[in-house]
Enzyme design. Structure first.
Site: not given
Ligand code: PDD
Length: 287
Positions: A32, A51, A99, A102, A147, A179, A203
């Site tokens: 996503y 990304r 069906r 995995h 992501k 993070e 991420l």
């Molecule tokens: N999440 N690290 C993680 C694990 C994240 O889920 C996100 C953002 C970020 C920041 O990434 P960015 O600057 O590209 O938004 C870092 C989004 C906003 C979400 O899951 O809703």
């Protein structure tokens, strides 16, 4: 009725239907993006789409659209509510299987869903007082650069933070801070801005990259380097960044004040720079 995009169609969200045999539903098998739009302009669209493509390649889902096609779809969604700031959510799953298995067949057609929702301006109290965070063990997998929609560890970590009265969890793995549960991490030490380098354990945040870019442009010294737990706890400032929350100063970590317990001077400087950048996006002067 808000309009959403599903598999080539724009339709009211209560008419959008996905099969129960979708691998996103049964396995969390998909990726996503979350992309803000200010004044109808998508924020950092190209890096977000890059990304997305990287995530799709990493999990071996073919990218269903070209960049211009993605842009057209997302602009149409944002255009519906162009008067307000928006957050576009899009997800691509591997598709619908016959069906449950995995292993995946090679010829599935990805399911594509996107929606756009209003986002409020960040609360000014946040810039004034900052947020509270707690530290938690990073219980996620070893491919956090993807992501993926499979967000159960992030959900549980954020929930634990919320139940502890905190806004976010800062994650620790092997003695290093990586993070947040849904945000990237920066610290300030002796005037130097530090963020962990990109790699499989975090991420590659679009906001993170922009903050580094803005630091470089404004002569703020920065370094991409590991942040040990001790450095995190001894930092003068701690920030968390994300597309939807922008830059959040952490003023309390695990019940202990960060620095003097108020958002620090470098945060205030970067906050101003970031707001200017956002305004430039709103006016179509920056992307
Ligand atoms: N999440 N690290 C993680 C694990 C994240 O889920 C996100 C953002 C970020 C920041 O990434 P960015 O600057 O590209 O938004 C870092 C989004 C906003 C979400 O899951 O809703």
């Amino acid at each position: 009725m808000p309009t959403v995009f599903l598999n080539g169609e724009f339709l009211p969200h209560d008419q959008a239907r996905v099969s129960v045999m979708d691998r996103g539903f049964l396995f969390g098998d998909g990726v996503y993006e979350v992309i803000p739009a200010y004044g109808g302009h998508l924020f950092r669209l190209q890096p977000h789409l890059q990304r997305l493509d990287n995530s799709l390649q990493a999990v071996r889902i073919p990218n269903p659209y070209t960049e211009p096609q993605w842009q057209g779809i997302l602009e149409e969604l944002v255009g519906e509510n162009a008067g307000t700031d928006q957050s576009v959510y899009l997800q691509v799953t591997r598709g619908v299987m016959e069906r449950r298995d995995h292993a995946f067949p090679a010829d599935l057609k990805p399911t594509v869903f996107a929606m756009s929702n209003p986002i409020p301006e960040p609360d000014p109290a946040l810039a004034e007082h900052g947020i509270t965070a707690i530290s938690l063990d990073d219980i996620r997998w070893q491919s956090c650069h993807i992501k993926a929609i499979t967000l159960l560890p992030n959900v549980l970590l954020r929930q634990q933070a919320v139940e502890a009265g905190a806004a976010e969890a800062i994650l620790l793995r092997d003695g290093e801070a990586t993070e947040g549960a849904a945000s990237n991490l920066f610290i300030v030490r002796d005037g130097l801005l530090i963020t962990p380098p990109k790699g499989p354990l975090l991420l590659p945040g679009i906001t993170r990259d922009l903050v580094i870019e803005l630091a470089a442009r404004h002569g703020i010294p920065y370094r991409e380097g590991a942040i040990s737990e001790a450095e995190l706890r001894g930092a003068d400032e701690v920030w968390l960044t994300s597309s939807t929350k922008e830059i959040m100063p952490v003023t309390t970590l695990d019940g202990v004040p960060v620095g003097d317990g108020r958002p620090g001077p470098l945060y205030r400087q970067m906050h101003g720079i970031y707001r200017e950048y956002k305004q430039a996006v709103r006016e179509g002067r920056a992307g």
